[in-house]
Structure formats: structure tokens, C-alpha cells
Scaffold this motif. Sequence first.
Motif, mmCIF file in Angstrom:
data_model
loop_
_atom_site.group_PDB
_atom_site.id
_atom_site.type_symbol
_atom_site.label_atom_id
_atom_site.label_comp_id
_atom_site.label_asym_id
_atom_site.label_seq_id
_atom_site.Cartn_x
_atom_site.Cartn_y
_atom_site.Cartn_z
ATOM 1 N N THR A 17 -2.919 49.309 16.737
ATOM 2 C CA THR A 17 -2.901 47.911 16.296
ATOM 3 C C THR A 17 -3.874 47.541 15.027
ATOM 4 O OG1 THR A 17 -4.559 46.699 17.776
ATOM 5 C CG2 THR A 17 -2.303 47.044 18.682
ATOM 6 N N LEU A 18 -4.541 48.268 14.492
ATOM 7 C CA LEU A 18 -5.486 48.416 13.539
ATOM 8 C C LEU A 18 -4.967 47.805 12.308
ATOM 9 C CD1 LEU A 18 -8.282 51.154 13.599
ATOM 10 C CD2 LEU A 18 -8.601 48.480 13.686
ATOM 11 N N ILE A 19 -3.748 48.541 11.824
ATOM 12 C CA ILE A 19 -2.944 47.805 10.666
ATOM 13 C C ILE A 19 -1.371 47.798 11.408
ATOM 14 C CG2 ILE A 19 -4.499 49.023 8.937
ATOM 15 C CD1 ILE A 19 -2.355 51.446 8.944
ATOM 16 N N THR A 20 -0.660 46.949 10.203
ATOM 17 C CA THR A 20 0.782 46.863 10.295
ATOM 18 C C THR A 20 1.535 47.793 9.729
ATOM 19 O OG1 THR A 20 0.625 45.005 9.150
ATOM 20 C CG2 THR A 20 0.492 44.449 11.497
ATOM 21 N N ALA A 21 2.683 48.409 10.322
ATOM 22 C CA ALA A 21 3.444 49.018 9.530
ATOM 23 C C ALA A 21 4.429 48.273 8.487
ATOM 24 C CB ALA A 21 4.381 49.956 10.395
ATOM 25 N N ASP A 22 4.774 48.957 7.256
ATOM 26 C CA ASP A 22 5.736 48.188 6.503
ATOM 27 C C ASP A 22 7.003 47.907 7.229
ATOM 28 O OD1 ASP A 22 3.425 47.916 5.018
ATOM 29 O OD2 ASP A 22 4.169 49.908 3.778
ATOM 30 N N ALA A 23 7.487 48.909 7.807
ATOM 31 C CA ALA A 23 8.807 49.018 8.567
ATOM 32 C C ALA A 23 8.768 49.995 9.827
ATOM 33 C CB ALA A 23 10.006 49.413 7.787
ATOM 34 N N GLY A 24 9.923 49.612 10.619
ATOM 35 C CA GLY A 24 9.849 50.259 11.915
ATOM 36 C C GLY A 24 9.333 49.515 12.896
ATOM 37 N N ASP A 25 9.456 50.153 14.182
ATOM 38 C CA ASP A 25 8.981 49.432 15.333
ATOM 39 C C ASP A 25 7.995 50.465 16.160
ATOM 40 O OD1 ASP A 25 10.106 46.937 15.237
ATOM 41 O OD2 ASP A 25 11.929 48.114 15.539
ATOM 42 N N LEU A 81 8.683 54.393 11.458
ATOM 43 C CA LEU A 81 7.562 53.871 10.857
ATOM 44 C C LEU A 81 7.484 54.143 9.527
ATOM 45 C CD1 LEU A 81 4.749 54.389 13.667
ATOM 46 C CD2 LEU A 81 6.020 52.194 13.175
ATOM 47 N N ARG A 82 7.073 53.281 8.636
ATOM 48 C CA ARG A 82 6.782 53.344 7.267
ATOM 49 C C ARG A 82 5.622 52.682 7.017
ATOM 50 N NH1 ARG A 82 11.079 55.668 4.663
ATOM 51 N NH2 ARG A 82 12.818 55.543 6.347
ATOM 52 N N LYS A 83 4.687 53.199 6.041
ATOM 53 C CA LYS A 83 3.637 52.327 5.425
ATOM 54 C C LYS A 83 3.434 53.118 4.236
ATOM 55 C CE LYS A 83 -0.121 50.138 5.664
ATOM 56 N NZ LYS A 83 0.053 48.396 5.941
ATOM 57 N N SER A 84 3.095 52.239 3.038
ATOM 58 C CA SER A 84 2.852 52.717 1.753
ATOM 59 C C SER A 84 1.554 51.755 1.455
ATOM 60 C CB SER A 84 3.851 52.808 1.050
ATOM 61 O OG SER A 84 4.975 51.871 1.204
ATOM 62 N N TYR A 85 0.781 52.597 0.684
ATOM 63 C CA TYR A 85 -0.353 51.728 0.020
ATOM 64 C C TYR A 85 -0.033 51.686 -1.372
ATOM 65 C CZ TYR A 85 -3.036 51.938 4.443
ATOM 66 O OH TYR A 85 -3.471 51.808 5.586
ATOM 67 N N GLY A 86 0.386 50.655 -2.186
ATOM 68 C CA GLY A 86 0.715 50.598 -3.552
ATOM 69 C C GLY A 86 1.968 51.506 -3.598
ATOM 70 N N ASP A 87 1.881 52.472 -4.551
ATOM 71 C CA ASP A 87 2.856 53.492 -4.753
ATOM 72 C C ASP A 87 3.000 54.470 -3.791
ATOM 73 O OD1 ASP A 87 4.016 52.069 -6.974
ATOM 74 O OD2 ASP A 87 2.997 53.026 -8.508
ATOM 75 N N PHE A 147 -12.128 38.371 6.502
ATOM 76 C CA PHE A 147 -11.905 39.155 7.786
ATOM 77 C C PHE A 147 -10.534 39.486 7.984
ATOM 78 C CE2 PHE A 147 -12.005 39.236 12.438
ATOM 79 C CZ PHE A 147 -12.669 40.033 12.491
ATOM 80 N N ASN A 148 -9.586 38.677 7.819
ATOM 81 C CA ASN A 148 -8.214 38.607 8.071
ATOM 82 C C ASN A 148 -7.459 39.606 7.189
ATOM 83 O OD1 ASN A 148 -8.243 37.131 10.281
ATOM 84 N ND2 ASN A 148 -7.727 35.264 9.178
ATOM 85 N N ARG A 149 -7.985 39.743 5.965
ATOM 86 C CA ARG A 149 -7.536 40.570 4.736
ATOM 87 C C ARG A 149 -7.831 41.994 5.087
ATOM 88 N NH1 ARG A 149 -10.313 39.542 -0.538
ATOM 89 N NH2 ARG A 149 -11.847 40.992 0.137
ATOM 90 N N GLU A 150 -9.272 41.835 5.575
ATOM 91 C CA GLU A 150 -9.767 43.384 5.877
ATOM 92 C C GLU A 150 -8.989 43.910 7.211
ATOM 93 O OE1 GLU A 150 -12.727 45.095 4.579
ATOM 94 O OE2 GLU A 150 -12.170 43.718 2.834
ATOM 95 N N VAL A 151 -8.623 42.813 8.078
ATOM 96 C CA VAL A 151 -7.965 43.505 9.148
ATOM 97 C C VAL A 151 -6.571 44.021 8.980
ATOM 98 C CG1 VAL A 151 -7.124 42.815 11.551
ATOM 99 C CG2 VAL A 151 -9.267 41.894 10.723
ATOM 100 N N THR A 152 -5.796 43.194 8.342
ATOM 101 C CA THR A 152 -4.483 43.802 8.114
ATOM 102 C C THR A 152 -4.225 44.010 6.715
ATOM 103 O OG1 THR A 152 -4.002 41.367 7.338
ATOM 104 C CG2 THR A 152 -3.206 41.998 9.635
ATOM 105 N N ARG A 153 -4.932 45.421 6.628
ATOM 106 C CA ARG A 153 -4.525 46.037 5.417
ATOM 107 C C ARG A 153 -3.353 46.221 4.668
ATOM 108 N NH1 ARG A 153 -8.203 50.946 5.881
ATOM 109 N NH2 ARG A 153 -8.043 50.394 8.168
#
Lengths: 348, 274
Positions: A73-81, A31-37, B268-274
Amino acid sequence: MSTTNHPTHAATAAATAAPGTRSTAISATGLRKSYGDKVVLDGIDLRIPEGTIFALLGPNGAGKTTTVEILSTLITADAGDALIAGHDVKADADSVRTLIGVTGQFAAVDGLLTAEENLLLMADLYHLSRSEGRRRTAELLERFDLTEAARKNVATFSGGMRRKLDLAMTLVGRPRIIFLDEPTTGLDPRSRRDMWELIRDLVTEQGVTIFLTTQYLEEADHLADRIAVLDHGKLVAEGTAEELKRLIPGGHVRVRFADEAHLATAAAVFGIATRDDEALALQIPSDGSVTNLRAILDALDGTGVQAESLTVHTPDLDDVFLTLTGKQNAPTVPAPSTATATQKESTR
Amino acid sequence: MSTATLAPAKPAKPTRSYALRDSLTMLRRNIKHMQRYPSMTISILVMPLLMLLLFVYVFGGALGAGIGAGGDRGDYINYLVPGIILMAATSGAVATAVSVCTDMTEGIVNRFRTMSISRGSILTGHVMGSVLQVAAVLVLVTGVSLAIGFRPDASVVEWAAAAGLLLFLAFGMAWLSAAMGMGAKTVESASNAPLPLTFLPFLGSAVVPPESMPTALRWFAEYQPFTPINETLRGLLLGTDIGNAGWIALAWCTALAALGYFWSRAVFNREVTR
């Protein structure tokens, strides 16, 4: 003790260990996630068997909440499963949502409703029938000791009560897998103990799987079957509380002697001990177990030296963070014993 | 990824089938909020009422004479009330933006997002709540208007048409303000965002005929969305000439609703999948 092993190897080994008899509730690879840099998660691997409590331990900003957000499931990862009970969190998010319950770091309750209304709202959203919803609400109010406050507005609740209500709301839908993001941060000791008891009961009575994040070693120690330490988006160690504590150099026994002669004799017996000549004390690495203490005392007896006093120092939060969550100048951290972890897994 | 197809075959419940039920649940939640904290509803009720009383009793005499043909305060009430009712229909926007923003900044929405519910229900609950709130305000404002001398000559059909148009406008405004509420970082900015919209009726034919305004303003007043809506209301309630204003009004309401809906969904969709 080998110190050259790269810490993350251990986590990978644990994650890919031969499957035990229990099925896997939560698994994640890379699992990977970045926000900007800013890289928040830098390749996380997890495998959590059903019916166990798993604690993700780490300082603020380590990526604990991000991990929970991805797995829930709130956010999605940039990579990984990531799979929750076999369902992919990205492709099959809705199936995942029917199985999980999430209690976040900040109490996710409706502050404008009463406790009872909050629970009934959840019952409606879990699509329970009216009577089932009422029954479940009454049951949870009772169990969480909130019956008296049921008709009170949540805005008037203490932090501990809000957290309890938050957890109760999560339980309305009888989730099989529960994510608790720092469930006791900011709670007083009494409320924290109450919360711990509730969490443990969930596992023993209903066999749910719990994924917990915390900053407190004590909490992880108290609750979790397995603990992973997260730092700067990487898992730096994984194992049982005991295994982790053994890795922390902070655990030791401090023995004080009457004079330097005794100290010198004793120091010769314990090769790995640190000498403190000024205080006439010897610091001997130890896990604090009775067996270990007895061994130390026996060894001292054997030499005939008189110990003035003995104090046991068990590893605490500071020890863990300063060593495992590596500051550059911290002492070299040994990797958790991969062999032990794998063995434990296969003997289940 | 192939594991998704290999996953246990228990079919996921289609979320869509719960869209209505979840929306109604959310609506009940919002109505409870409004009942328990009526200050927001009261403030959106008080504004149009204050405007009504101010314009009728303070400015009414002078303005009545100003709108021509030897008019008095009574004639002015008839001219003014459709405009005030229109303002009442837009007044719910602030409350909607604030309640959507409050929801978004608190943890409860994150909880909803981890549950197997219809995602849109969070917003549709707010929008339906807002429309009901506005409907209640409209009834009260119309009641007070009738009590102080508003004398419409509308038939039942015309009343129904006026109500339909107003609720359609309220619906569009609710979607727009929901989008503003979601986009706002703080509750304060959420309450400010829809203000220009609620002020627009003043720059139309609500309180005085646009013909009395300077050229640039008159041009704006004639082409902005609220003037045709206002003229349609006036025509329905008092029998003045509607012309093509009715169609233009419907077009504007549709445009507002569509803009609000798609904007809300995008935010809404933008806020959901940040």
C-alpha cells in the motif's frame, strides 16, 4: 523440451490454477506501473498461498521493490488488482495495513533511538497496551539476540544488527503477511544465515506468509517454496527452486577422459552432451541430483570407458540471470513446465 | 471493483480514532530526539540570545539614543526585547524543517506508511514537538531578557495573551517549515528554506522603528506579517498603543498556519501516492 512457449503464460497459468486447500494470502492480476515513459511493471500476476514463502527473484531495476511497494500500500498501481487476504490494496488499504508487516531494502529503523525504544515505538503505533508492549519488546529483543544491545543507540549498530532490529520491529504487531525487500543485501555471510534462520522460523512456528525479494538465487533456493523470476517488469518464470534449476542450461556434469577414444565413445552415448575436444571433456546437462549422477555413471560404466574426473556444476546466480532474465543474445529459454506447476498446486 | 464489498466483513478500525494517540506517540518520539540531540535546540536558543546581547551591549547605546526622546541602553532593551522574543518564536522553523526532512529521507517514514496508523500523526507529532521546543526557548530568552534589565509592565492577562500569540505564531511557522522540510530534497536545503522567514523580523520593527528606514523598506516593514505581531507584543508587554495591529497579527498567524497546513498536506499526499 519445447522452446516456443511464451514464458509469461506459465505465470498466468499458475496464478489462475485451481485453488488448493490453503487460502490465498496474496494475489495480483495484471499489475502495471510506469514512471513517466519508463515501464517498471508490465502486467504481473501472482497467487501466493497462506503459510508459504514466496521469492521474487530478479536483477536490480527489475521491478521487485515496486511490486512490494504496491502490495504493501505504499504506492498505487496504474492498472491491475491486488488482494491481501481478500482485501483490496487500493480500496481497503487500511485493512491491509493491519495484516501486513514490511521490512524494506534499507533498514527502516529510527537511528536516533535505542533498539528498545524503536520496538516500544512500534508497540505504541500498533496500539498495544503498555504492559503488552513491554512484554513483546523484551521477547523480541531476546529472540533476535539484541538484549545486550537493547539500550544502545541504533546508530552504533552493524548492518546485520540493524536488519535484525528492522525485522523485529515488523514483528511487534504480529503481522500475518510479511514483505521482506532484499532482507540480506549487503550483509556478511554469517548475518545472512542468521537472517535466513529467523525467516524460516517465522513460517514454521507461526505460519505467516512471506513475500521475499532477492537478487540471490541461493537465498531463494534456501528459503522459498515458490520462486518467480522478474525481469524488466515481467515474470519470466515461476516454479519451485528445483523446477527453475532444471530450466537453467548452466546445470551440468563435466566428465574428463584419458584420451580421445574414450571421449568419442562416451559422446556417442550422451547425445545431448557438449564435447570439449581440447580438454578431453564432456559436458552433460544435469540437475546435479544423486539419481541423475548415478544414471550418468551407470551409462559410462555400460560403455566401459574410463572417466578421469567428474565435476558437478550446479546452476548459480549468473546462469539464472543470463538465461532467464533474457539478454537478447542469451540462449533460448524454455518456459517452466506449466503442467508440473499446476499439478503441484492441486496436490497440496 | 466489487471484490472490496465481498471482502471479509471484519470492519477496519477507523484510523481517525487513533489520530490523537498516534500524534502523541510521534510527539514522544520527537521529544526523545530533541533530548538526545540537544544541539539543534541549543542552536535555536543561542541565536536569539546572541542577537539580544549584541544589540543591547554593542549597538544598544547608540541605538537607544537613536530611537528618540533621550533614550539610553535601558530604554533600548525595552524596545528590543519584544522583537528578540519574536525572533525566538520563529527560530524553531529551521529545526523543524531539518527534522521533517531527515525523517522523510530515511526509511522509517515508509514503515509508518505501511502501518495502520493515522497518517497525519507523523506531521502533527513534528508540529507539536516544534511548538514545545519553541515554548522552552521563549521561556529561557524571556528569562535572560528580564535578567539584563527588561522591565515590562504587563499584567498576567497580557502575559498570557502574549504567550498565546507567540505560540500561535510558532504553530503556523511549524506547519510552514514542515512543508518546506518535506519538499526539500536534502537536509541542507531544508535548513536553508525557512531562513528568509526567520530573517524577516529584522526588516520590521524588531530592532529599530521602521520610520527610520528608507521609503521602500519602510513600506515593506509596515506591511509584512511580523511588524503587526511585533507591535502587538510590544503593546501587551510594555503598554504601547496596539491599535488594530492585534487583529492584523492574528490574521497573519492564521494565514501562516493555514498556508502551512494545506501546503504540508498537499506535499505529504503527493509523496505518499507517487
